[in-house]
Scaffold this motif. Structure first.
Motif: not given
Length: 214
Positions: A111-113, A131-135, A167-169, A93-94
């Motif tokens: 990096f997204l994509g 950029f996105t955040t991995n949780v 929102v996220g995945h 998600c962001e």
């Protein structure tokens, strides 16, 4: 689960000696018990480091909540969706979607994509973060959205999602930014859907009921 839904815009976190919580600064609405709050510099990386966040810009001021008690969290009247991660595939998600999460969870930046420069340009033009955040790990996460978030279940197929509504995945999913810009879009007479996120694979995509950005 450490988070309890109070209503669509507020969650209650149960904090204990071994279960601290990381939350967005300014999100605390009220609390009971013996709890303390301290700033965490940069995006929450569990209780550890924050490598890469400053370079990507994928960060928000966070605070750690520790002690024993209950804390109410909400932010600017946005809707809150609580997810429970099982230690398998991470949540992507962001960073500005994160309201709060168990401090045992770890975060990292990616990096997204996979579309190279074309995807980067598309991402910049749509407002979707490059950029996105991995949780990742085992624990609860509270996500923010406009109008609430709903899940799209994928089992090998592909869907298109408006970048503003994403929102996220969670799951084994790939995300590409795609642009189809023609003359009508340039002069402002297109459909308004020239940019899309193409998501494929197996997992769950969370989409908000709005195209508003934060």
């Amino acid at each position: 689960m450490s988070f309890e839904t109070v209503n669509s815009k507020v969650v209650r976190a149960h904090v204990g000696p071994g279960t601290p919580v990381l939350a967005r600064r300014g999100a605390m609405l009220g609390y009971s018990g013996q709890v303390t709050f301290r700033p965490v510099h940069g995006q929450g990386r569990g209780m550890g480091g924050m490598v890469g966040a400053a370079m990507s810009g994928e960060s928000n001021p966070m605070m750690a909540t520790e002690g024993t008690g209950q804390v109410l969290y909400g932010y600017k009247g946005l809707h809150v969706t609580v997810l429970e991660l099982d230690g398998g595939a991470p949540l992507v998600c962001e960073a500005d979607r994160l309201l709060a999460h168990d401090a045992t969870l770890q975060t990292s930046v990616q990096f997204l994509g996979s579309g190279g420069l074309k995807s980067a340009i598309s991402g910049a033009m749509t407002g979707q973060g490059l950029f996105t955040t991995n949780v990742h790990g085992r624990g609860a996460v509270a996500l923010l959205s406009h109008g609430g978030a709903f899940p799209l279940q994928l089992a090998g197929q592909q869907v298109g999602v408006d970048p503003q509504a994403y929102v996220g995945h969670v799951g084994q999913l790939s995300v590409d930014l795609a642009a189809k810009v023609g003359f009508r879009d340039v002069v402002g007479r297109g459909s308004g859907e020239a940019f899309q996120l193409r998501i494929s694979g197996s997992g769950t995509v969370y989409v908000q009921a709005s195209e508003r950005k934060f």
